[in-house]
Write a protein that holds these residues in place. Structure first.
Motif, PDB file in Angstrom:
ATOM      1  N   SER A 139       0.824  -1.206   0.000  1.00  0.00           N
ATOM      2  CA  SER A 139       0.000   0.000   0.000  1.00  0.00           C
ATOM      3  C   SER A 139       0.858   1.254   0.000  1.00  0.00           C
ATOM      4  O   SER A 139       0.544   2.238  -0.681  1.00  0.00           O
ATOM      5  N   VAL A 246      -5.243   5.220   0.008  1.00  0.00           N
ATOM      6  CA  VAL A 246      -4.351   4.127   0.358  1.00  0.00           C
ATOM      7  C   VAL A 246      -3.562   4.448   1.624  1.00  0.00           C
ATOM      8  O   VAL A 246      -3.176   3.541   2.368  1.00  0.00           O
ATOM      9  N   GLU A 249      -5.624   3.199   4.219  1.00  0.00           N
ATOM     10  CA  GLU A 249      -5.502   1.733   4.202  1.00  0.00           C
ATOM     11  C   GLU A 249      -4.251   1.277   4.944  1.00  0.00           C
ATOM     12  O   GLU A 249      -4.274   0.301   5.700  1.00  0.00           O
ATOM     13  N   VAL A 250      -3.132   1.999   4.751  1.00  0.00           N
ATOM     14  CA  VAL A 250      -1.878   1.656   5.415  1.00  0.00           C
ATOM     15  C   VAL A 250      -2.026   1.758   6.926  1.00  0.00           C
ATOM     16  O   VAL A 250      -1.561   0.888   7.679  1.00  0.00           O
ATOM     17  N   GLY A 304      -9.431  -1.905   2.826  1.00  0.00           N
ATOM     18  CA  GLY A 304      -8.492  -2.356   3.852  1.00  0.00           C
ATOM     19  C   GLY A 304      -9.097  -3.333   4.846  1.00  0.00           C
ATOM     20  O   GLY A 304      -8.572  -4.437   5.049  1.00  0.00           O
TER      21      GLY A 304
END
Length: 390
Positions: A139, A246, A249-250, A304
């Motif tokens: 990611s 993203v 998401e990380v 995610g």
């Protein structure tokens, strides 16, 4: 515990390399296809082909891997095939030629992620690794590459998109060559029939929920960049919006172990459905970055949380002797057949409805949430083959 840092580093590098390619393809490949003179509906067909081809390649590869082992060797071969077939786009002109090049290149490339996930999940079990903290490097790579690419690919010659993908594939080949390998020891577990797994209602519900959630992203993956570019957003803003999602998401992956311990895979998967309904409704309503920015944070949940929950479901519910086949089926159905069919419709939906096509995606997310409820009730948290589901 010996070798854990080295294994973690090599697996993390593989995800970073693989997602350097995805960081170009996902946001900007539709622009490359558009430069080939393809209409929106044709782009939908081309993108759908890259999903649908998984239905053949991923289960077949999973079967071969469970039978013979050797995940690293398979990944090296796939990387070589992906690199060589992607060069075909230099000569592909017209819908038929681009479709053929897509089928050949996608057959190899799309199998690299589920086989890599299978290797990582097995490594996580054997060496007590945190899958989320390994996967987040993919990611992070996506964030950096998609963000930097937005600075120049929007206005650069469209051939730069293809060249960037090829550079990423070279890196992916190098990364595959240094992966650890976990040969499967001979035993009865390798001989478990896949039909036993496919007869379990909880596994079928799991596939249905994850398929709907993946399908709900198709307008976003296929046409968000075109939609925002047509609305006047700059390449920097578009790249930033992709990267922002993203980044969220990380953060979720970094907290993955605690989230799984607190909520469990089932609740995380269900949460993805509610988040998707909200996110896609906002994207349907506006192209104002002030509203798009907070909506993009929900990517932490729509993708995610859903992905993390799915991987931990496979890790906990599927015996080791079925793991590669289960991963292949999961990939073929939830990131292949169902989203591929949705992508086929997405071109016409976007051509007819414009941004309002995101409302159709919101309805898919709500359906995923609804089906997640009986899935959660049926699964007790243990293996679903050879034991009762609950």
């Amino acid at each position: 515990m010996t070798g854990r840092p080295s294994i973690t580093l090599r697996l993390s590098f593989y995800y970073a390399a693989l997602f350097s390619v995805i960081g170009i393809q996902l946001p900007y490949w539709p622009l490359y296809l558009s430069s080939k003179g393809l209409a929106a509906a044709e782009i939908g067909w081309i993108l759908a082909a890259s999903y649908l081809v998984k239905a053949l390649t991923n289960p077949l590869l999973g079967h071969i891997t469970d039978r013979h082992g050797g995940r690293r060797k398979g990944l090296i071969i796939l990387a070589i095939l992906s690199l060589s077939t992607t060069t075909l786009f230099f000569w592909a002109d017209g819908f038929a030629a681009v479709l053929l090049a897509t089928l050949l290149s996608s057959a190899a490339f799309t199998a690299m992620l589920p086989l890599g996930d299978s290797l990582t999940l097995q490594s996580a079990v054997r060496h007590r690794l945190d899958y989320g903290r390994i996967r987040l490097w993919g990611s992070l790579s996506f964030i950096v590459i998609s963000g930097l690419a937005g600075q120049f690919l929007i206005d650069a010659p469209r051939s730069a998109i293809l060249l960037s993908c090829l550079a990423g594939l070279v890196l992916a080949l190098l990364a595959a060559a240094q992966l650890p390998d976990l040969p499967q020891a001979p035993g009865k577990s390798r001989q478990q029939p896949i039909g036993e797994l496919l007869s379990r209602p909880v596994f079928l519900l799991f596939l249905a929920v994850c398929s709907l959630m993946q399908a709900s992203h198709m307008i976003y993956y296929g046409f968000a960049t075109l939609h925002w570019h047509a609305a006047g957003l700059s390449g920097t803003v578009i790249g930033g919006l992709w990267a922002e999602g993203v980044i969220a998401e990380v953060v979720l992956f970094a907290c993955g172990a605690r989230l799984i311990a607190r909520f469990g895979p089932g609740r995380l998967i269900a949460c993805a459905g509610i988040a998707g309904a909200i996110r896609w409704a906002v994207l349907a309503a506006t192209t104002d970055p002030l509203f798009l920015a907070p909506a993009q944070l929900l990517h932490a949940f729509t993708f995610g949380a859903g992905h993390l929950g799915a991987m931990h479901f496979i890790m906990r519910a599927i015996p080791a002797g079925l793991s590669a086949r289960a991963q292949g089926i999961y990939s073929a159905v939830t990131t292949g057949i169902v989203p591929g069919a949705a992508m086929l419709m997405s071109g016409r939906l976007y051509q007819s409805l414009g941004g309002y096509a995101f409302l159709v995606m919101a309805s898919l997310s709500l359906a995923a949430w609804a089906l997640a409820q009986p899935m959660r009730r049926r699964w007790t948290g243990g293996l679903i083959c050879g034991h009762q589901e609950g």
